[in-house]
Design a protein around this motif. Structure first.
Motif, mmCIF file in Angstrom:
data_model
loop_
_atom_site.group_PDB
_atom_site.id
_atom_site.type_symbol
_atom_site.label_atom_id
_atom_site.label_comp_id
_atom_site.label_asym_id
_atom_site.label_seq_id
_atom_site.Cartn_x
_atom_site.Cartn_y
_atom_site.Cartn_z
ATOM 1 N N ASN A 163 -4.400 -39.178 42.455
ATOM 2 C CA ASN A 163 -5.611 -39.101 41.637
ATOM 3 C C ASN A 163 -6.886 -39.211 42.464
ATOM 4 N N THR A 165 -7.161 -37.771 45.302
ATOM 5 C CA THR A 165 -7.295 -36.380 45.731
ATOM 6 C C THR A 165 -8.069 -35.571 44.696
ATOM 7 N N ARG A 166 -7.701 -35.713 43.456
ATOM 8 C CA ARG A 166 -8.389 -34.974 42.385
ATOM 9 C C ARG A 166 -9.858 -35.368 42.299
ATOM 10 N N ASN A 180 -7.166 -31.440 48.907
ATOM 11 C CA ASN A 180 -5.871 -31.191 48.285
ATOM 12 C C ASN A 180 -4.834 -32.153 48.848
ATOM 13 N N GLY A 237 -8.324 -29.706 44.676
ATOM 14 C CA GLY A 237 -7.918 -30.638 43.634
ATOM 15 C C GLY A 237 -6.473 -30.518 43.201
ATOM 16 N N ILE A 238 -5.640 -29.827 43.996
ATOM 17 C CA ILE A 238 -4.238 -29.707 43.592
ATOM 18 C C ILE A 238 -3.375 -30.688 44.377
ATOM 19 N N ASN A 239 -2.255 -31.051 43.773
ATOM 20 C CA ASN A 239 -1.220 -31.827 44.422
ATOM 21 C C ASN A 239 0.013 -30.923 44.465
#
Length: 263
Positions: A163, A165-166, A180, A237-239
């Motif tokens: 989160n 990361t987001r 990311n 913003g991706i995991n």
């Protein structure tokens, strides 16, 4: 293909496993590297195989659980190469046990190395990344996307990385910085070597893994390099899950096998 020519890349926990594979991948694509690990001798031995000139390589011993050392790493990279283009936050440690069993000191250590280091490194690097339109790639985990029996502390730490990361991505997209993470599944590194010695454990994993095997560090490194490259210029913003299909399953039994067995 030299996607990282003239790019300065920091990789933490770079002496082995995913970190070493990522460092090797960046080196092969032209990057200038600043590598950190708690075991400098092991790091120096591993990095010798890169055959990079000093003008493209620096190494530093860093305890990623110590804020001052994390911040000093970033300052060291900037001083050595006048900037940073990519920060790979790869350090992490785990602990096995229920919340009722885990000592507070172990909780604090896992959170410090696995989650707080991402915060402090990113915080220190952001001004330099903004200046050069750089990016951050974190090593999270599928254990940050769901729970595992007996891994509450690790789940909490990696969930925080997911989160964070987001949040970093949406906060700094307007600054030109992408953030990311990759979310590896079980991977064949030194930390999982003990698992590979036990057929019962491996059989259980392979039964659940659609691809039938552990991931390789080089496969995780490929995902990291992709997210750090211009090939991912519109991705933030991706995991990114890299787990051989493990988390695609609902967790229910393999009904076809059960039916065939029943027959």
């Amino acid at each position: 293909m030299q996607r990282f020519d003239d790019k300065v890349v920091i990789v933490t926990a770079a002496a082995s496993g995913i970190g070493l594979a990522a460092a090797r991948r960046f080196a092969s694509e032209g990057a200038t590297l600043v590598l950190a690990d708690s075991d400098l001798a092991k790091l120096e031995h591993a990095a010798a195989s890169f055959d990079l000139p000093l003008r493209r390589l620096r190494m530093r011993r860093v305890d990623m659980g110590e804020r001052a050392e994390v911040e000093a790493l970033v300052a060291y990279a900037v001083d050595a190469f006048d900037g940073i283009d990519v920060l790979v936050n790869n350090a992490g440690v785990s602990a096995f046990g229920y919340v009722s069993e885990i000592a507070p000191q172990m909780w604090e250590r896992v959170i410090a190395v696995t989650l707080s280091s991402v915060f402090y490194a990113s915080r220190a690097a952001l001004p330099h990344l903004i200046e050069r339109g750089g990016c951050i790639v974190n090593t999270a985990s599928i254990s940050g996307l769901g729970g595992d029996v007996g891994f509450a502390v690790y789940n909490a730490a990696k969930g925080g990385v997911v989160n964070l990361t987001r949040a970093l991505a949406i906060d700094h997209a307007s600054d030109g910085v992408r953030v990311n993470a990759i979310c590896p599944g079980v991977t064949g590194t030194g930390s999982t070597a003990w698992m590979r010695k036990h057929s019962v454990i491996m059989d259980s994993f392979e039964e659940r893994l659609p691809m039938g095997r552990m991931g390789r560090p080089e496969e995780m490194a490929g995902a990291i390099a992709f997210l750090a490259s211009e090939d991912a210029s519109y991705i933030t913003g991706i995991n990114l899950v890299v787990d051989g299909g493990l988390s695609a399953c609902t967790g229910q039994p393999a009904f076809r096998k059960l039916v065939e067995t029943a027959e």
